[in-house]
Scaffold this motif. Structure first.
Motif, PDB file in Angstrom:
ATOM      1  N   PRO A  52       0.802  -1.232   0.000  1.00 47.39           N
ATOM      2  CA  PRO A  52       0.000   0.000   0.000  1.00 47.39           C
ATOM      3  C   PRO A  52       0.828   1.272   0.000  1.00 47.39           C
ATOM      4  CG  PRO A  52      -0.005  -1.022   2.175  1.00 47.39           C
ATOM      5  CD  PRO A  52       0.643  -2.001   1.247  1.00 47.39           C
ATOM      6  N   ASP A  53       2.134   1.184   0.282  1.00 42.94           N
ATOM      7  CA  ASP A  53       2.987   2.370   0.293  1.00 42.94           C
ATOM      8  C   ASP A  53       3.622   2.652  -1.060  1.00 42.94           C
ATOM      9  OD1 ASP A  53       2.562   2.840   3.062  1.00 42.94           O
ATOM     10  OD2 ASP A  53       3.970   1.229   3.528  1.00 42.94           O
ATOM     11  N   HIS A  54       3.394   1.790  -2.041  1.00 37.39           N
ATOM     12  CA  HIS A  54       3.903   2.010  -3.390  1.00 37.39           C
ATOM     13  C   HIS A  54       2.821   2.727  -4.207  1.00 37.39           C
ATOM     14  CE1 HIS A  54       7.040  -1.490  -3.188  1.00 37.39           C
ATOM     15  NE2 HIS A  54       7.432  -0.403  -2.568  1.00 37.39           N
ATOM     16  N   ARG A  55       3.072   3.999  -4.512  1.00 34.00           N
ATOM     17  CA  ARG A  55       2.092   4.817  -5.224  1.00 34.00           C
ATOM     18  C   ARG A  55       2.698   5.360  -6.519  1.00 34.00           C
ATOM     19  NH1 ARG A  55      -2.410   6.092  -2.312  1.00 34.00           N
ATOM     20  NH2 ARG A  55      -2.327   5.557  -0.085  1.00 34.00           N
ATOM     21  N   LEU A  56       1.822   5.735  -7.448  1.00 36.55           N
ATOM     22  CA  LEU A  56       2.268   6.441  -8.640  1.00 36.55           C
ATOM     23  C   LEU A  56       2.921   7.746  -8.217  1.00 36.55           C
ATOM     24  CD1 LEU A  56      -0.826   6.040 -11.016  1.00 36.55           C
ATOM     25  CD2 LEU A  56       1.199   4.580 -10.871  1.00 36.55           C
ATOM     26  N   ASN A  57       3.984   8.140  -8.908  1.00 38.80           N
ATOM     27  CA  ASN A  57       4.682   9.368  -8.509  1.00 38.80           C
ATOM     28  C   ASN A  57       4.121  10.602  -9.200  1.00 38.80           C
ATOM     29  OD1 ASN A  57       5.772   8.832 -11.084  1.00 38.80           O
ATOM     30  ND2 ASN A  57       7.639   9.948 -10.582  1.00 38.80           N
ATOM     31  N   ALA A  58       3.023  10.449  -9.925  1.00 38.52           N
ATOM     32  CA  ALA A  58       2.324  11.573 -10.541  1.00 38.52           C
ATOM     33  C   ALA A  58       0.825  11.315 -10.392  1.00 38.52           C
ATOM     34  CB  ALA A  58       2.707  11.712 -12.012  1.00 38.52           C
ATOM     35  N   PRO A  59       0.007  12.355 -10.475  1.00 39.31           N
ATOM     36  CA  PRO A  59      -1.430  12.163 -10.267  1.00 39.31           C
ATOM     37  C   PRO A  59      -2.047  11.192 -11.259  1.00 39.31           C
ATOM     38  CG  PRO A  59      -0.876  14.506 -10.192  1.00 39.31           C
ATOM     39  CD  PRO A  59       0.353  13.777 -10.661  1.00 39.31           C
ATOM     40  N   LEU A  60      -3.144  10.592 -10.812  1.00 35.70           N
ATOM     41  CA  LEU A  60      -3.899   9.662 -11.662  1.00 35.70           C
ATOM     42  C   LEU A  60      -4.233  10.297 -13.004  1.00 35.70           C
ATOM     43  CD1 LEU A  60      -7.017   7.581 -10.655  1.00 35.70           C
ATOM     44  CD2 LEU A  60      -7.230   9.337 -12.392  1.00 35.70           C
ATOM     45  N   ALA A  61      -4.531  11.596 -13.012  1.00 35.10           N
ATOM     46  CA  ALA A  61      -5.011  12.261 -14.218  1.00 35.10           C
ATOM     47  C   ALA A  61      -4.003  12.255 -15.364  1.00 35.10           C
ATOM     48  CB  ALA A  61      -5.413  13.702 -13.901  1.00 35.10           C
ATOM     49  N   VAL A  62      -2.713  12.062 -15.088  1.00 34.29           N
ATOM     50  CA  VAL A  62      -1.729  12.055 -16.176  1.00 34.29           C
ATOM     51  C   VAL A  62      -1.371  10.642 -16.603  1.00 34.29           C
ATOM     52  CG1 VAL A  62      -0.769  14.243 -15.392  1.00 34.29           C
ATOM     53  CG2 VAL A  62       0.331  12.121 -14.700  1.00 34.29           C
ATOM     54  N   HIS A  63      -2.024   9.645 -16.037  1.00 34.39           N
ATOM     55  CA  HIS A  63      -1.783   8.258 -16.433  1.00 34.39           C
ATOM     56  C   HIS A  63      -2.944   7.768 -17.291  1.00 34.39           C
ATOM     57  CE1 HIS A  63       1.107   8.512 -13.142  1.00 34.39           C
ATOM     58  NE2 HIS A  63       1.697   7.452 -13.665  1.00 34.39           N
ATOM     59  N   PHE A  64      -2.622   7.017 -18.318  1.00 33.37           N
ATOM     60  CA  PHE A  64      -3.672   6.511 -19.185  1.00 33.37           C
ATOM     61  C   PHE A  64      -3.150   5.352 -20.015  1.00 33.37           C
ATOM     62  CE2 PHE A  64      -1.933  10.472 -21.003  1.00 33.37           C
ATOM     63  CZ  PHE A  64      -1.242   9.960 -22.085  1.00 33.37           C
ATOM     64  N   VAL A  65      -4.088   4.589 -20.522  1.00 34.56           N
ATOM     65  CA  VAL A  65      -3.828   3.573 -21.542  1.00 34.56           C
ATOM     66  C   VAL A  65      -4.305   4.078 -22.898  1.00 34.56           C
ATOM     67  CG1 VAL A  65      -4.606   1.305 -22.374  1.00 34.56           C
ATOM     68  CG2 VAL A  65      -3.794   1.568 -20.014  1.00 34.56           C
ATOM     69  N   TYR A  66      -5.393   4.869 -22.869  1.00 36.94           N
ATOM     70  CA  TYR A  66      -6.000   5.374 -24.092  1.00 36.94           C
ATOM     71  C   TYR A  66      -5.822   6.898 -24.153  1.00 36.94           C
ATOM     72  CZ  TYR A  66      -8.426   0.959 -23.120  1.00 36.94           C
ATOM     73  OH  TYR A  66      -8.727  -0.352 -22.812  1.00 36.94           O
ATOM     74  N   PRO A  67      -4.874   7.399 -24.938  1.00 33.98           N
ATOM     75  CA  PRO A  67      -4.708   8.852 -25.033  1.00 33.98           C
ATOM     76  C   PRO A  67      -5.960   9.572 -25.526  1.00 33.98           C
ATOM     77  CG  PRO A  67      -2.792   7.729 -25.938  1.00 33.98           C
ATOM     78  CD  PRO A  67      -3.827   6.682 -25.688  1.00 33.98           C
TER      79      PRO A  67
END
Length: 477
Positions: A52-67
């Motif tokens: 649970p301490d391993h998180r994305l280092n940028a907000p969810l909003a900049v991650h995607f599979v479908y641009p």
């Protein structure tokens, strides 16, 4: 022997997203085989974690599979009750820094959905094995798998991601097997088993090191923790002025001319780039902003800037500036940063510019000689040492047997900068003869030398979508 139209070697994020977009864009039904020894696809090293301490280092909003559907991940996450089961995800501005396990689950679900049905009617299957060698054939390549089976493919795509850190030379031999040496920083079960009062040495100060430190601290570790790196550089704290909604990465990259080039013109040297970047940061700060805004323009322009630099300038960047670039490029999740700042302020956690020059068993502990900047040496005893030095990036020295075999046979060659493989603009592998191979593509982190921006999920996804039309056209022939 089996056969496929397309063999994707590597089933982490890069391989999964490649398969998804190929199945979406293909002009005819294809037989797509993903060769990956892990049971779960879409995760790789980065997202194959339940900690649970391993998180994305940028907000969810900049991650995607479908641009073309940037809100898809957010809808998936909220639809599955993400904010409720992870109340620690939001930052003070409401941006979500979700767990890497959740993002891995999202990618895995998207791929499985395309297994079941996709726009081209293609078949996607998982061959749970490791490709260890390749032989060029009139129709493409014949891959040898680790059980001795073979797979013939018209198109082979090497989509391997980052490898686990290599063991530093002082820890070779008997020391590597010492119970106090943790070679794999992703083995959080072993990190959590470290006694709470142990003296811990962390080799490295990257995001991986910060993750390991956060796991220790969140597990109630009370003993001293020392982190060392040659330059002593930690990830830079995100300035307060830079908080707020994240930018639209896809829009910033899908431009005919990059943001940085549009604002500052072309640069033929890294020295000129550095001067321009520093001047832009000073102007931003004088106007009440921060270095983060002009640096963000630079980061989102690497796709345009890097290929245009002369080879020697790229080498100069890697020798002198890459470590500085990376500590600004990779901020920590606020949740991780907060616990690290607190531990450092309390005197439990220290950071030092030093390198390890020797290591020796000392009973249940390890005796470590560190050389500080300036040459001074001192010896300390640590109960545990966690290796966070980062992966090796030379394919001819890789732990991946297929990468080594491709180099040995001359089918692909290391990039002249010394990182990753040489590829052309459509990710065709450039062989030892200097010619691109249409039936062998290399994508993702292993193309750092060619593109330098393949270090984050959105940049990888955008690159894959950019080269997919050429790949689809090649499969048409």
């Amino acid at each position: 022997m089996t056969a496929a139209d397309v063999a994707i070697v590597g089933g982490g994020f890069t391989g999964a997203v490649f398969a998804i977009h190929l199945a979406r864009m293909a002009e005819r039904p294809l037989d797509i085989a993903i060769v990956e020894p892990r049971s779960r696809l879409g995760r790789g090293v980065a997202y194959d974690t339940a900690d649970p301490d391993h998180r994305l280092n940028a907000p969810l909003a900049v991650h995607f599979v479908y641009p073309d559907a940037p809100d898809h991940l957010h809808a998936w996450y909220t639809g599955r009750g993400g904010p409720a089961h992870d109340p620690g995800a939001p930052d003070p501005d409401g941006n979500l820094y979700i767990r890497r396990d959740d993002f891995g689950r999202y990618v895995e679900e998207q791929l499985r959905a395309h297994f079941a049905a996709n726009a081209s009617g293609s078949t996607i299957r998982h061959i749970r094995s490791r490709a260890v060698a390749a032989l060029r054939t009139p129709g493409g390549y014949r891959l040898t798998l680790n059980g001795g089976q073979t797979l013939d493919a018209g198109l082979t795509v090497l989509a391997a991601g980052y490898e686990r850190p290599q063991t530093p030379p002082p820890f070779d031999g008997a020391v590597a097997g010492h119970p106090g040496f943790l070679a794999d920083p992703w083995d959080t079960a072993r990190i959590r088993d470290i006694p709470s009062d142990a003296r811990v040495l962390v080799l490295g100060m990257s995001q991986t090191a910060s993750d390991a430190i956060a796991v220790l601290l969140q597990n109630g570790h009370s003993g001293p923790i020392a982190a060392v790196a040659r330059h002593g550089l930690q990830p830079r704290e995100k300035p307060a002025a830079a908080y707020g909604p994240p930018p639209d990465i896809a829009e910033r990259i899908a431009r005919p001319v990059s943001l940085f080039t549009e604002a500052h013109g072309r640069h033929a040297s890294v020295r000129s780039l550095l001067r321009t970047m520093r001047a832009a940061a000073r102007r931003a700060e004088a106007g009440g902003g921060s270095w983060f805004e002009p640096f963000g323009d630079l980061r989102d322009s690497v796709w345009d800037i890097w290929p245009a630099l002369p080879l020697e300038e790229k080498r100069r960047f890697l020798r002198h500036l890459r470590v500085w670039y990376d500590v600004h490029r990779f901020q920590l999740p606020p949740q991780v940063e907060a616990c690290i700042v607190e531990a450092e302020a309390a005197g439990q956690l220290s950071f030092e510019a030093a390198s390890c020059v020797s290591a020796a068993p000392d009973g249940d502990a390890l005796s470590i000689t560190l050389r500080r900047r300036g040459g001074e040496r001192h010896r300390e005893r640590f109960d545990a040492v966690v290796n966070c030095t980062g992966p090796g990036m030379r394919p001819d020295r890789s732990e991946n047997p297929l990468a080594r075999d491709l180099v040995a046979r001359g089918y692909a060659a290391p990039h002249p900068v010394g990182i990753g493989f040489g590829v052309d603009g459509t990710c065709r592998a450039i062989g030892a003869d200097g010619r691109p191979a249409g039936s062998l593509r290399i994508v993702g982190p292993l193309t750092y030398g060619a593109f330098a921006d393949q270090q984050g999920a959105p940049f990888i996804a955008l690159r894959l979508c950019a080269v997919m039309p050429d790949i689809v056209a090649a499969l048409r022939r």
